[in-house]
Structures are given as structure tokens and as C-alpha cells.
Design a protein around this motif. Structure first.
Motif, PDB file in Angstrom:
ATOM      1  N   MET A  84      25.405  57.785   4.283  1.00  0.00           N
ATOM      2  CA  MET A  84      26.244  58.898   4.748  1.00  0.00           C
ATOM      3  C   MET A  84      27.710  58.686   4.381  1.00  0.00           C
ATOM      4  SD  MET A  84      25.947  57.636   8.661  1.00  0.00           S
ATOM      5  CE  MET A  84      24.287  57.134   8.281  1.00  0.00           C
ATOM      6  N   GLY A  85      28.512  59.733   4.596  1.00  0.00           N
ATOM      7  CA  GLY A  85      29.957  59.623   4.406  1.00  0.00           C
ATOM      8  C   GLY A  85      30.620  59.127   5.680  1.00  0.00           C
ATOM      9  N   ASP A  86      31.936  58.897   5.609  1.00  0.00           N
ATOM     10  CA  ASP A  86      32.651  58.404   6.791  1.00  0.00           C
ATOM     11  C   ASP A  86      32.741  59.472   7.876  1.00  0.00           C
ATOM     12  OD1 ASP A  86      34.404  59.050   4.373  1.00  0.00           O
ATOM     13  OD2 ASP A  86      35.817  59.420   5.997  1.00  0.00           O
ATOM     14  N   GLY A  87      32.724  60.749   7.511  1.00  0.00           N
ATOM     15  CA  GLY A  87      32.699  61.807   8.528  1.00  0.00           C
ATOM     16  C   GLY A  87      31.393  61.750   9.306  1.00  0.00           C
ATOM     17  N   GLY A  88      30.291  61.662   8.581  1.00  0.00           N
ATOM     18  CA  GLY A  88      28.970  61.590   9.210  1.00  0.00           C
ATOM     19  C   GLY A  88      28.803  60.326  10.032  1.00  0.00           C
ATOM     20  N   GLY A  89      29.319  59.194   9.526  1.00  0.00           N
ATOM     21  CA  GLY A  89      29.124  57.912  10.201  1.00  0.00           C
ATOM     22  C   GLY A  89      30.092  57.681  11.345  1.00  0.00           C
TER      23      GLY A  89
ATOM     24  N   THR B 296      37.790  58.452   2.907  1.00  0.00           N
ATOM     25  CA  THR B 296      38.969  58.790   3.735  1.00  0.00           C
ATOM     26  C   THR B 296      39.112  60.270   4.118  1.00  0.00           C
ATOM     27  OG1 THR B 296      40.610  59.153   1.953  1.00  0.00           O
ATOM     28  CG2 THR B 296      40.273  56.866   2.679  1.00  0.00           C
ATOM     29  N   GLN B 297      38.083  61.061   3.932  1.00  0.00           N
ATOM     30  CA  GLN B 297      38.153  62.462   4.363  1.00  0.00           C
ATOM     31  C   GLN B 297      36.771  63.112   4.284  1.00  0.00           C
ATOM     32  OE1 GLN B 297      37.985  64.697   1.258  1.00  0.00           O
ATOM     33  NE2 GLN B 297      37.560  62.679   0.416  1.00  0.00           N
ATOM     34  N   TYR B 298      36.678  64.345   4.815  1.00  0.00           N
ATOM     35  CA  TYR B 298      35.443  65.135   4.737  1.00  0.00           C
ATOM     36  C   TYR B 298      35.435  65.824   3.372  1.00  0.00           C
ATOM     37  CZ  TYR B 298      35.311  64.816   9.877  1.00  0.00           C
ATOM     38  OH  TYR B 298      35.292  64.376  11.177  1.00  0.00           O
ATOM     39  N   ALA B 299      34.658  65.287   2.456  1.00  0.00           N
ATOM     40  CA  ALA B 299      34.768  65.768   1.072  1.00  0.00           C
ATOM     41  C   ALA B 299      34.059  67.100   0.843  1.00  0.00           C
ATOM     42  CB  ALA B 299      34.223  64.708   0.116  1.00  0.00           C
TER      43      ALA B 299
ATOM     44  N   SER C  71      32.461  59.935  12.696  1.00  0.00           N
ATOM     45  CA  SER C  71      32.958  61.022  13.529  1.00  0.00           C
ATOM     46  C   SER C  71      31.771  61.761  14.130  1.00  0.00           C
ATOM     47  CB  SER C  71      33.837  61.942  12.674  1.00  0.00           C
ATOM     48  OG  SER C  71      34.397  62.942  13.459  1.00  0.00           O
ATOM     49  N   ILE C  72      31.136  62.615  13.335  1.00  0.00           N
ATOM     50  CA  ILE C  72      30.069  63.457  13.891  1.00  0.00           C
ATOM     51  C   ILE C  72      28.878  62.629  14.369  1.00  0.00           C
ATOM     52  CG2 ILE C  72      28.358  65.182  13.193  1.00  0.00           C
ATOM     53  CD1 ILE C  72      30.760  66.551  11.687  1.00  0.00           C
ATOM     54  N   GLY C  73      28.573  61.542  13.678  1.00  0.00           N
ATOM     55  CA  GLY C  73      27.398  60.746  14.064  1.00  0.00           C
ATOM     56  C   GLY C  73      27.735  59.406  14.682  1.00  0.00           C
TER      57      GLY C  73
ATOM     58  N   ASP D 100      22.556  62.052   4.412  1.00  0.00           N
ATOM     59  CA  ASP D 100      23.183  62.882   5.434  1.00  0.00           C
ATOM     60  C   ASP D 100      23.553  64.252   4.854  1.00  0.00           C
ATOM     61  OD1 ASP D 100      23.966  61.907   8.189  1.00  0.00           O
ATOM     62  OD2 ASP D 100      25.817  62.943   7.649  1.00  0.00           O
ATOM     63  N   ILE D 101      24.210  65.058   5.693  1.00  0.00           N
ATOM     64  CA  ILE D 101      24.942  66.219   5.172  1.00  0.00           C
ATOM     65  C   ILE D 101      26.294  65.697   4.686  1.00  0.00           C
ATOM     66  CG2 ILE D 101      26.154  68.317   5.898  1.00  0.00           C
ATOM     67  CD1 ILE D 101      23.344  68.987   5.613  1.00  0.00           C
ATOM     68  N   GLY D 102      26.870  66.365   3.711  1.00  0.00           N
ATOM     69  CA  GLY D 102      28.086  65.885   3.060  1.00  0.00           C
ATOM     70  C   GLY D 102      27.714  65.651   1.609  1.00  0.00           C
ATOM     71  N   CYS D 103      28.626  65.108   0.830  1.00  0.00           N
ATOM     72  CA  CYS D 103      28.305  64.910  -0.590  1.00  0.00           C
ATOM     73  C   CYS D 103      27.168  63.919  -0.778  1.00  0.00           C
ATOM     74  CB  CYS D 103      29.559  64.510  -1.359  1.00  0.00           C
ATOM     75  SG  CYS D 103      30.749  65.871  -1.449  1.00  0.00           S
ATOM     76  N   SER D 104      26.872  63.105   0.251  1.00  0.00           N
ATOM     77  CA  SER D 104      25.719  62.195   0.149  1.00  0.00           C
ATOM     78  C   SER D 104      24.424  62.973  -0.083  1.00  0.00           C
ATOM     79  CB  SER D 104      25.599  61.327   1.400  1.00  0.00           C
ATOM     80  OG  SER D 104      25.163  62.089   2.505  1.00  0.00           O
ATOM     81  N   LEU D 105      24.367  64.223   0.400  1.00  0.00           N
ATOM     82  CA  LEU D 105      23.111  64.992   0.238  1.00  0.00           C
ATOM     83  C   LEU D 105      22.827  65.304  -1.226  1.00  0.00           C
ATOM     84  CD1 LEU D 105      23.300  68.294  -0.462  1.00  0.00           C
ATOM     85  CD2 LEU D 105      24.219  68.397   1.832  1.00  0.00           C
TER      86      LEU D 105
HETATM   87  C1  LIG Z   1      27.050  69.307  13.005  1.00  0.00           C
HETATM   88  C2  LIG Z   1      27.798  69.739  11.761  1.00  0.00           C
HETATM   89  N1  LIG Z   1      29.142  69.818  11.798  1.00  0.00           N
HETATM   90  C3  LIG Z   1      29.840  70.161  10.702  1.00  0.00           C
HETATM   91  C4  LIG Z   1      29.177  70.468   9.542  1.00  0.00           C
HETATM   92  C5  LIG Z   1      29.977  70.908   8.328  1.00  0.00           C
HETATM   93  N2  LIG Z   1      30.066  69.846   7.344  1.00  0.00           N
HETATM   94  C6  LIG Z   1      29.205  69.787   6.293  1.00  0.00           C
HETATM   95  S1  LIG Z   1      29.558  68.560   5.221  1.00  0.00           S
HETATM   96  C7  LIG Z   1      30.895  68.086   6.165  1.00  0.00           C
HETATM   97  C8  LIG Z   1      31.803  66.964   5.723  1.00  0.00           C
HETATM   98  C9  LIG Z   1      31.111  65.738   5.259  1.00  0.00           C
HETATM   99  O1  LIG Z   1      32.023  64.667   5.159  1.00  0.00           O
HETATM  100  P1  LIG Z   1      31.523  63.170   5.105  1.00  0.00           P
HETATM  101  O2  LIG Z   1      30.462  62.944   6.102  1.00  0.00           O
HETATM  102  O3  LIG Z   1      32.708  62.270   5.178  1.00  0.00           O
HETATM  103  O4  LIG Z   1      30.826  63.052   3.679  1.00  0.00           O
HETATM  104  P2  LIG Z   1      31.473  63.290   2.220  1.00  0.00           P
HETATM  105  O5  LIG Z   1      31.252  64.735   1.911  1.00  0.00           O
HETATM  106  O6  LIG Z   1      32.914  62.909   2.310  1.00  0.00           O
HETATM  107  O7  LIG Z   1      30.703  62.381   1.321  1.00  0.00           O
HETATM  108  C10 LIG Z   1      31.042  68.890   7.300  1.00  0.00           C
HETATM  109  C11 LIG Z   1      32.102  68.749   8.321  1.00  0.00           C
HETATM  110  C12 LIG Z   1      27.766  70.387   9.534  1.00  0.00           C
HETATM  111  N3  LIG Z   1      27.058  70.628   8.436  1.00  0.00           N
HETATM  112  N4  LIG Z   1      27.102  70.033  10.663  1.00  0.00           N
END
Ligand SMILES: Cc1ncc(C[n+]2csc(CCOP(=O)(O)OP(=O)(O)O)c2C)c(N)n1
Ligand code: SF4
Length: 252
Positions: A93-98, A124-127, A100-102, A50-55
């Protein structure tokens, strides 16, 4: 001292991983690599991050890999599986991706019993964006957007993603929650989730309690305590749903 064996499915030939020191993502992915090795499915796996630190894992594995938009890894892998059912499709993916956004994609894929494996690393947060509050943030936990601590009365309790998936997924689905504090168990859960896909039973889902010392601003001891004590109070480890014919093999 002998160097511990790395998963065969990891690419260790060229460069080190990109996660911060103490990050949980590397541990979850090491367990995933081990599960892939033990099942001998490396040549059939497509790994989606996903996008997030998983990338940061887009070039970690010696696997065919696709990197998607935030929260969209689940439908991308579901589409790939429908087009090429012989592949083993993994969405990470992260918990934000799984959650919230996804989350709409996760709910849809679970309800349709898509034959893919989804792994959510819950820290526990958007890292990646600096540590904003997520649905999984603990009551009282300070984040960039809850500087006085999450107020559970106004924002609710931490989202129970694995329990939600277990409630909505049909018979045939596999759902479990592991933790980076129990790596052997996490590897077993990942292996069983992948086995569920290989056997064609249906959707499989593993949440892994993960660590983010950078945004938690914790030292090694504090990081461990947060995972083992604070997170464990809100998120129970164990198998939550297993296909009926496999119930005898339940692993709490
Ligand atoms: C549609 C969309 N919304 C917001 C963002 C900005 N964004 C990039 S990474 C991220 C947070 C990721 O958090 P999480 O999915 O929990 O993964 P983590 O980094 O914690 O592993 C956000 C909000 C984005 N890239 N695309
Ligand atoms: S910010 Fe957190 S989740 Fe991201 S790589 Fe660093 S420790 Fe890991």
C-alpha cells in the motif's frame, strides 16, 4: 544491449506496467519480485494491493492477487493468513493507506503479531487522487492541500511509521526502512521480512521510500534529490527491529 532480467514472479508476457515514468512503485515491486524469486515462494504467495497507485499493480505479478478497499489490505491479508497459514501473505500500500486511512488496521495487526508482511511505499502524499498532504509530507513541502508548504508547527512533523510499528510490535516482529535509491538493500530487507513470515516468527514490515515525480512535479534529477536528500533527512534507512535470535544478522 542485453535486456535486464525481470523477476520470474512478474507478468511480463502481455503488457507494460501502468505507473507514470519515474514512479517508485515499479522499483519497489521489482525488488519484491526479486525477493519472491530468490526465496522460491511464488506458488505460495498471495499478493494484496490497496487503493491508490498501488492498485495499478493488480495484474503486474504472476501471483494470486487480491485488490482491497483503501487502507484495508492489512486486515484482508491477516484474515487470509489465519484461514490458510501455509500461504505467504503480502499487503502492499501507499503511505496514505498505511499511515492514515488504514493506520488502525496496521497498529492492530502489528500488536497482534499477525504473521503477514506489510509493505508501505512512502511517497509523502496521496498520489492517486492528485497529491494531497499526508502524515508523511515533509515540513515545507508543497502539495495540493498545503500550497504554501506544510507547516510543521500546526500540523506536526512527518509520521515515523516504521518506528511506530517497531515500538508496538512484540518480539518476533521484523521492521525495516529501505529506499528506491538503494535497491540491493531494499531487496535484502524484503527478503528478510518474507523470511520472518516463512519461519513463523511474527509480523514483518518494510517501509520503502518511493518517488512520485508526477505530483512532486520534479524532473529526473529533482526526483532523485528529493528521495536521497530531503526524504532521507526525515526517514532513516535501516533495520529497526529484528527478532532476538537474528540480531547477529543486523543490516544497517
Ligand atoms: C475510504 C476511502 N477514502 C478515500 C478514498 C479516495 N482515495 C483513493 S486513492 C487515495 C490516495 C491514495 O494515496 P496513498 O495510499 O498514499 O497511495 P499512493 O496513491 O500515493 O500510492 C484516496 C484518498 C478511497 N478510495 N476510499
Ligand atoms: S501519480 Fe505518482 S505514485 Fe502514482 S503512478 Fe504516477 S508517479 Fe507513481
Amino acid at each position: 544491449m542485453p535486456v535486464p532480467a525481470m523477476p520470474k514472479s512478474w507478468r511480463v508476457d502481455n503488457k507494460p506496467h501502468k505507473f507514470c515514468p519515474g514512479c517508485g512503485h515499479g522499483l519497489v515491486l521489482k525488488c519484491l519480485g526479486k525477493a519472491i524469486d530468490e526465496l522460491e515462494i511464488q506458488s505460495r504467495v498471495v499478493y494484496g494491493c490497496d487503493i491508490g497507485c498501488s492498485l495499478l499493480s493488480w495484474d503486474l505479478f504472476n501471483l494470486d492477487t487480491v485488490q482491497t478497499h483503501h487502507g484495508r489490505t492489512t486486515p484482508v491479508m491477516a484474515g487470509m493468513k489465519r484461514a490458510r497459514p501455509e500461504l505467504i501473505c503480502i499487503a502492499y500500500m501507499g503511505d496514505g493507506g498505511g499511515y492514515s486511512i488504514g493506520v488502525q488496521h496496521l497498529v492492530g495487526a502489528a500488536m497482534r503479531n499477525e504473521k503477514i508482511t506489510v509493505i508501505v511505499a512512502n511517497n509523502t502524499q496521496y498520489a492517486m487522487t492528485g497529491g494531497q498532504m499526508a502524515p508523511t509530507t515533509l515540513p515545507g513541502q508543497k502539495t495540493e492541500t498545503s500550497p504554501y508548504g506544510r507547516d510543521a508547527e500546526t500540523t506536526g512533523l512527518p509520521f515515523q511509521g516504521a518506528e511506530m510499528i517497531a515500538a508496538i510490535a512484540p518480539e518476533g516482529a521484523y521492521v525495516a526502512r529501505g529506499s528506491v535509491s538503494h535497491l540491493a538493500q531494499l531487496t535484502r530487507f524484503l527478503k528478510k521480512a518474507l523470511r520472518n513470515q516463512i519461519d513463523g516468527h511474527g509480523f514483518s514490515f518494510v517501509e520503502a521510500l518511493s518517488a512520485c515525480p508526477t505530483n512532486w512535479r520534479t524532473d529526473a534529477a529533482g526526483t532523485w534529490e528529493f528521495v536521497e536528500k530531503d526524504m532521507a533527512e526525515h526517514f532513516k534507512r535501516g533495520e529497526i527491529k529484528i527478532p532476538e535470535k537474528r540480531e547477529a544478522a543486523a543490516d544497517a
